[in-house]
Design an enzyme around this catalytic site. Structure first.
Site, PDB file in Angstrom:
ATOM      1  N   ARG A  16       0.809  -1.217   0.000  1.00  0.00           N
ATOM      2  CA  ARG A  16       0.000   0.000   0.000  1.00  0.00           C
ATOM      3  C   ARG A  16       0.844   1.270   0.000  1.00  0.00           C
ATOM      4  O   ARG A  16       0.568   2.210  -0.749  1.00  0.00           O
ATOM      5  CB  ARG A  16      -0.900  -0.014   1.251  1.00  0.00           C
ATOM      6  CG  ARG A  16      -1.932   1.081   1.291  1.00  0.00           C
ATOM      7  CD  ARG A  16      -2.614   1.147   2.661  1.00  0.00           C
ATOM      8  NE  ARG A  16      -3.098  -0.138   3.110  1.00  0.00           N
ATOM      9  CZ  ARG A  16      -4.311  -0.619   2.861  1.00  0.00           C
ATOM     10  NH1 ARG A  16      -5.183   0.095   2.188  1.00  0.00           N
ATOM     11  NH2 ARG A  16      -4.667  -1.814   3.308  1.00  0.00           N
ATOM     12  N   CYS A  41     -26.451  -2.828  -8.448  1.00  0.00           N
ATOM     13  CA  CYS A  41     -27.707  -3.067  -7.728  1.00  0.00           C
ATOM     14  C   CYS A  41     -27.448  -3.640  -6.342  1.00  0.00           C
ATOM     15  O   CYS A  41     -27.702  -4.816  -6.072  1.00  0.00           O
ATOM     16  CB  CYS A  41     -28.592  -3.990  -8.544  1.00  0.00           C
ATOM     17  SG  CYS A  41     -28.914  -3.292 -10.160  1.00  0.00           S
ATOM     18  N   TYR A  58      -5.035  -1.944  -3.718  1.00  0.00           N
ATOM     19  CA  TYR A  58      -6.257  -2.697  -3.417  1.00  0.00           C
ATOM     20  C   TYR A  58      -7.471  -2.077  -4.114  1.00  0.00           C
ATOM     21  O   TYR A  58      -8.579  -2.081  -3.594  1.00  0.00           O
ATOM     22  CB  TYR A  58      -6.449  -2.814  -1.894  1.00  0.00           C
ATOM     23  CG  TYR A  58      -5.217  -3.392  -1.220  1.00  0.00           C
ATOM     24  CD1 TYR A  58      -4.887  -4.733  -1.414  1.00  0.00           C
ATOM     25  CD2 TYR A  58      -4.342  -2.600  -0.477  1.00  0.00           C
ATOM     26  CE1 TYR A  58      -3.733  -5.267  -0.851  1.00  0.00           C
ATOM     27  CE2 TYR A  58      -3.185  -3.124   0.078  1.00  0.00           C
ATOM     28  CZ  TYR A  58      -2.891  -4.456  -0.111  1.00  0.00           C
ATOM     29  OH  TYR A  58      -1.749  -4.983   0.433  1.00  0.00           O
TER      30      TYR A  58
END
Ligand code: PLP
Length: 414
Positions: free
Chosen positions: A279, A345, A374
């Site tokens: 990260r 949805c 990510y």
């Protein structure tokens, strides 16, 4: 966005010297955009802080495994931390050196272990005795000696989101520090292994260096005990996990001073240090570009509907993650408070809830910030949505490093 490759220039949001509005116009939306220079700079920050002590920085491929990003990091001298055979395939495809690869993960299959042995990876970070026995057997069959470290679970609370905390006794990861010395003694008797490392990785998005330093101290003490007991430990792998400020007003922890503290702890004892950052190398170097489709008002709420959704960036839905959202053209308008949602949805399909944001209208472009890690790797085709294009910026030029998927891509193999 201080300290990131993104800034406004004459009211337009830029990535380095490239205007994101131009990129969105040419490449379409949604699209991930990454800064090559930003990624290299972050990798070099690790390298620099560790200069003068034997070390290897193994980029955690799972954070963003785009071949072009792996190639950039391979050229900068990175090793790689992988968690699957597929990631090893990517590293090799990108020109990465297998001899600089460490293989982590609780569920390595026989095929993956053989592939890694045949490719000549640096070593395995093992998570169970059964895995150690299997690696020994497969290495013997291939006439190789496998270098292993044991991933130790140091029972340290990483104080991060429960889904990305990995170093507590109740987690599936690693071998309990109370039991691990026996595991080392037994592994050291196996004929096809070189038992030469200790490893840990206690979690991700850690903003406080204290748990990382506590785990490092426990690992170092363990390595010294093992040496005394006759297991010649040479490698200390302290994992990844360094966090980034997802909110622009969050403080930025000082990586160099954290690495300096670790270095002071281990220096002069003959260890090679490994780190596995993911990260902290790529998160702040990427954004997800999206276009506003609709505005919609209910009696209780205002919604901004984007063309990007949870299938493109699942972090808000999965981890309650916060991502800043900026208009590509800095507005002179006031702000509104709205939920920023996608077309999928699911009520969980949101990129931001109850967010104060500059007033946006259909057709406006936005950047979902800090999306380089990510993000694209967790994208799916849910709702039969083709995955976004990926773009790499270099200075003022840019190129597509992953084509937007087509409808034909969606049904391939069916
Ligand atoms: C995910 C992971 C990393 C990288 O974590 P970041 O928080 O992205 O730095 C490093 N090592 C292992 C074993 C991992 O699973």
């Amino acid at each position: 966005m201080d300290g990131t490759p993104f800034r406004y220039w004459d009211h337009q949001l830029f990535c380095d010297d490239a205007d994101l509005t131009d990129i969105a116009g040419a490449a379409g939306t949604p699209a991930y955009v990454y800064s090559r220079q930003g990624i290299v700079k972050r990798f070099e920050a690790y390298d620099l802080a560790l200069a003068g002590i034997e070390h290897r920085v193994c980029y955690a491929v799972k954070a963003n495994s785009n071949l072009s990003i792996l190639r950039v990091l391979a050229e900068a001298g990175a090793g790689f931390d992988i968690v699957s055979g597929g990631e090893l395939f990517r590293v090799i495809r990108a020109g990465g050196d297998p001899a600089r690869v460490v293989f982590a993960g609780v569920g390595k299959t026989r095929d993956e272990i053989e592939y890694a042995l045949e490719s000549g990876i640096h070593g395995f970070n093992c998570e169970s005795e059964a895995e150690i026995a299997l690696i020994d057997a497969l290495a013997g069959r291939l006439g190789k000696k496998a270098s292993i470290s044991v991933r130790v679970n140091p029972d340290v609370d990483a104080a991060t989101h429960p889904y990305i905390s990995t170093g507590l006794r109740d987690h599936k990861f690693g071998i309990d520090i109370e039991q691990v010395e026996g595991v080392y003694q037994r592994a050291a008797t196996l004929p096809n292994l070189k038992v030469e490392g200790v490893a840990c990785h206690i979690g991700s998005q850690l903003l406080d260096p204290a748990p990382l330093q506590e785990a490092s101290g426990k690992l170092l003490a363990l390595a010294l005990r093992l040496r005394t007991g006759g297991v010649p430990i040479r490698y200390l792998d302290l994992g990844g996990g360094w966090g980034v400020p997802y909110r622009f007003d969050d403080p930025r922890a000082d990586l160099a001073s954290h690495l300096g503290a670790i270095r002071a702890m281990v220096e002069g004892q003959g260890f090679t240090l490994f780190f596995e950052p993911g990260r902290s190398i790529v998160a702040e170097c990427g954004v997800l570009l999206s276009r506003v489709l609709y505005r919609k008002t209910t009696p209780r709420k205002e919604f901004i509907v984007l063309d990007a959704a949870m299938n493109d960036l699942i972090r808000p839905a999965l981890y309650d993650a916060h991502h800043e959202i900026l208009p590509l053209r800095q507005p002179a308008r006031g702000t509104i408070r709205a939920d920023i949602v996608g077309p999928v949805c699911e009520t969980g399909d949101f990129l931001a809830l109850d967010r104060e944001i500059p007033e946006l209208f259909p057709g406006d472009l936005v950047a979902v910030m800090t999306a380089g890690a990510y993000g694209s790797v967790m994208a799916s085709n849910y709702n039969s949505r083709p995955r976004p294009a990926e773009i790499l910026v270099e200075g003022k030029t840019w190129r597509t490093v992953r084509a937007r998927e087509t409808f034909t891509d969606l049904v391939r193999g069916e």
